[in-house]
Enzyme design. Sequence first.
Site, PDB file in Angstrom:
ATOM      1  N   GLU A  17      -8.858  -4.697  -3.653  1.00 31.83           N
ATOM      2  CA  GLU A  17      -7.966  -5.291  -2.648  1.00 31.83           C
ATOM      3  C   GLU A  17      -8.747  -6.304  -1.821  1.00 31.83           C
ATOM      4  O   GLU A  17      -9.874  -6.044  -1.389  1.00 31.83           O
ATOM      5  CB  GLU A  17      -7.416  -4.202  -1.714  1.00 31.83           C
ATOM      6  CG  GLU A  17      -6.516  -4.790  -0.631  1.00 31.83           C
ATOM      7  CD  GLU A  17      -5.949  -3.745   0.308  1.00 31.83           C
ATOM      8  OE1 GLU A  17      -5.146  -2.916  -0.160  1.00 31.83           O
ATOM      9  OE2 GLU A  17      -6.320  -3.755   1.492  1.00 31.83           O
ATOM     10  N   THR A  48      -3.398  -8.559   0.428  1.00 30.53           N
ATOM     11  CA  THR A  48      -2.576  -7.995   1.504  1.00 30.53           C
ATOM     12  C   THR A  48      -1.683  -9.058   2.133  1.00 30.53           C
ATOM     13  O   THR A  48      -1.897 -10.259   1.953  1.00 30.53           O
ATOM     14  CB  THR A  48      -3.437  -7.336   2.613  1.00 30.53           C
ATOM     15  OG1 THR A  48      -4.193  -8.358   3.257  1.00 30.53           O
ATOM     16  CG2 THR A  48      -4.352  -6.279   2.050  1.00 30.53           C
ATOM     17  N   HIS A  77       1.019  -8.044  -2.069  1.00 35.57           N
ATOM     18  CA  HIS A  77       1.661  -7.115  -1.132  1.00 35.57           C
ATOM     19  C   HIS A  77       2.817  -7.866  -0.462  1.00 35.57           C
ATOM     20  O   HIS A  77       2.739  -9.078  -0.239  1.00 35.57           O
ATOM     21  CB  HIS A  77       0.679  -6.666  -0.043  1.00 35.57           C
ATOM     22  CG  HIS A  77      -0.495  -5.880  -0.538  1.00 35.57           C
ATOM     23  ND1 HIS A  77      -1.143  -4.946   0.238  1.00 35.57           N
ATOM     24  CD2 HIS A  77      -1.154  -5.894  -1.723  1.00 35.57           C
ATOM     25  CE1 HIS A  77      -2.148  -4.410  -0.451  1.00 35.57           C
ATOM     26  NE2 HIS A  77      -2.172  -4.977  -1.647  1.00 35.57           N
ATOM     27  N   ARG A 107       6.858  -1.194   3.664  1.00 31.25           N
ATOM     28  CA  ARG A 107       7.664  -1.360   4.863  1.00 31.25           C
ATOM     29  C   ARG A 107       6.949  -2.258   5.867  1.00 31.25           C
ATOM     30  O   ARG A 107       7.534  -3.142   6.466  1.00 31.25           O
ATOM     31  CB  ARG A 107       7.919   0.012   5.508  1.00 31.25           C
ATOM     32  CG  ARG A 107       8.862  -0.080   6.695  1.00 31.25           C
ATOM     33  CD  ARG A 107       8.841   1.177   7.513  1.00 31.25           C
ATOM     34  NE  ARG A 107       7.559   1.357   8.191  1.00 31.25           N
ATOM     35  CZ  ARG A 107       7.316   2.289   9.077  1.00 31.25           C
ATOM     36  NH1 ARG A 107       8.238   3.177   9.385  1.00 31.25           N
ATOM     37  NH2 ARG A 107       6.123   2.399   9.656  1.00 31.25           N
ATOM     38  N   ALA A 128      10.446   1.052   2.930  1.00 33.16           N
ATOM     39  CA  ALA A 128       9.994   0.356   1.716  1.00 33.16           C
ATOM     40  C   ALA A 128      10.991   0.547   0.569  1.00 33.16           C
ATOM     41  O   ALA A 128      11.191  -0.361  -0.252  1.00 33.16           O
ATOM     42  CB  ALA A 128       8.607   0.864   1.317  1.00 33.16           C
ATOM     43  N   TYR A 150       0.579   8.408   0.553  1.00 32.52           N
ATOM     44  CA  TYR A 150      -0.322   8.934   1.586  1.00 32.52           C
ATOM     45  C   TYR A 150      -0.686  10.375   1.269  1.00 32.52           C
ATOM     46  O   TYR A 150       0.100  11.294   1.552  1.00 32.52           O
ATOM     47  CB  TYR A 150       0.365   8.828   2.960  1.00 32.52           C
ATOM     48  CG  TYR A 150       0.775   7.398   3.265  1.00 32.52           C
ATOM     49  CD1 TYR A 150      -0.048   6.557   4.006  1.00 32.52           C
ATOM     50  CD2 TYR A 150       1.977   6.872   2.757  1.00 32.52           C
ATOM     51  CE1 TYR A 150       0.309   5.228   4.237  1.00 32.52           C
ATOM     52  CE2 TYR A 150       2.340   5.558   2.981  1.00 32.52           C
ATOM     53  CZ  TYR A 150       1.506   4.744   3.717  1.00 32.52           C
ATOM     54  OH  TYR A 150       1.860   3.429   3.933  1.00 32.52           O
ATOM     55  N   HIS A 154       2.167  10.252   5.731  1.00 34.00           N
ATOM     56  CA  HIS A 154       2.153   9.042   6.560  1.00 34.00           C
ATOM     57  C   HIS A 154       2.016   9.438   8.037  1.00 34.00           C
ATOM     58  O   HIS A 154       2.574  10.452   8.463  1.00 34.00           O
ATOM     59  CB  HIS A 154       3.446   8.247   6.338  1.00 34.00           C
ATOM     60  CG  HIS A 154       3.477   6.946   7.073  1.00 34.00           C
ATOM     61  ND1 HIS A 154       4.092   6.798   8.291  1.00 34.00           N
ATOM     62  CD2 HIS A 154       2.948   5.730   6.773  1.00 34.00           C
ATOM     63  CE1 HIS A 154       3.949   5.535   8.697  1.00 34.00           C
ATOM     64  NE2 HIS A 154       3.261   4.868   7.789  1.00 34.00           N
ATOM     65  N   LYS A 170      11.628   6.839  -2.928  1.00 34.24           N
ATOM     66  CA  LYS A 170      11.107   5.464  -3.095  1.00 34.24           C
ATOM     67  C   LYS A 170      10.786   5.217  -4.568  1.00 34.24           C
ATOM     68  O   LYS A 170      11.152   4.176  -5.119  1.00 34.24           O
ATOM     69  CB  LYS A 170       9.869   5.301  -2.200  1.00 34.24           C
ATOM     70  CG  LYS A 170       9.209   3.962  -2.246  1.00 34.24           C
ATOM     71  CD  LYS A 170       8.312   3.724  -1.021  1.00 34.24           C
ATOM     72  CE  LYS A 170       7.004   4.480  -1.033  1.00 34.24           C
ATOM     73  NZ  LYS A 170       6.097   4.078   0.073  1.00 34.24           N
ATOM     74  N   GLN A 181      -3.257   5.411   0.301  1.00 37.40           N
ATOM     75  CA  GLN A 181      -4.038   5.175   1.509  1.00 37.40           C
ATOM     76  C   GLN A 181      -5.452   5.690   1.244  1.00 37.40           C
ATOM     77  O   GLN A 181      -5.643   6.601   0.428  1.00 37.40           O
ATOM     78  CB  GLN A 181      -3.375   5.992   2.638  1.00 37.40           C
ATOM     79  CG  GLN A 181      -4.067   5.951   3.961  1.00 37.40           C
ATOM     80  CD  GLN A 181      -4.009   4.561   4.555  1.00 37.40           C
ATOM     81  OE1 GLN A 181      -4.783   3.702   4.135  1.00 37.40           O
ATOM     82  NE2 GLN A 181      -3.112   4.339   5.496  1.00 37.40           N
TER      83      GLN A 181
END
Length: 302
Positions: A17, A48, A77, A107, A128, A150, A154, A170, A181
């Site tokens: 990333e 990102t 992203h 989101r 999202a 996550y 989250h 989702k 994450q």
Amino acid sequence: MFIRDLFRRRRPVVSFEIFPPKREYPLETVYATVEALRDLGPDFISVTYGAGGSSRERTVDIAAAVKDRWGLTPLAHLTCLEQTKAEVDAVLDTLRERGVHNILALRGDPPQVSLGGSSSGGEDFHFAADLVRHITTRHPGAFSIGAAAYPEGHATCDSLEEDLRHLKEKVEAGVDFLVTQLFFDNDLFFRFAERLDAMDVRVPVTAGIMPVLNARQIGRIVSLSGASIPPKFARIMARYENAPEALADAGIAYATEQIIDLLSWGVAGVHLYTMNRPDVTRRIMANIASVRSTLVEGAISP
Ligand code: FAD
């Protein structure tokens, strides 16, 4: 190349990333980073969106350059909170025109939490999953869609159970793969993966790993991500707090150990948060080179 196909072809998928530079810096600064990362053979590079005070338009330019200048697979992203459908559609159309076919559908955070980017105050999207549905409806089959996950839940969710329910919704909206994450305790990731499996969520999950290089960074990471700190990691941070070189060495060693453990477990992928530091990424990739090539060779032999 669609990232969903990458996960079908090879395991582990190793990705990096990067983030766009702040407005006052030229794009060439991040292009120097991509140039320095390229020979490490990432399976894809994610860029990102509006994070860290960067301008949103730059994400599309950088993602397109990753493909056009270096022949690598980009993942752009895209956040939707406080955006209108028209604004999101404009980005989706540009991504298609420029040949970027992979999106990490997010989101985003409300403005007071977010570190940058403009907002029109749009209310078309709440989660999202709304963005995932919008992409699959408006551009069926045009994008391979990833989403965030996550392992510890989250930060704003009441419980991991509730967060997992929302994650399943989702994924069912049209997600091909998940990127986690950052976390410092692999056991949390293993338990998370088992729970997804039990819930019949079968998309590949790539593990987000961030090497910690200085003591200031750790406080910021914990407050933003809510990642818990295992005792072993806390000891290392405390012991070398005032010895920057030793702390960076220890942070790289810790991330390396995490990755080797994840690869041995059979993780679908590892996503390195490079922090635009190719020197650090290079050291980690060197540490795992033989492990990675053994696994990739293993994956492609009959
Ligand atoms: P969602 O999946 O929508 O979840 C957000 C919260 O809402 C969760 O607590 C969830 O449980 C809850 N929820 C979901 N659906 C419902 C529902 N139907 N009812 C009630 N509650 C619900 N931010 C940026 O600004 N730019 C980036 O480039 C960026 N990249 C990221 C990359 C990764 C890998 C990760 C993990 C995060 C990234 N973020 C980025 C941060 C992200 O935008 C924030 O963590 C944000 O708060 C949540 O985004 P999400 O897509 O996970 O949201």
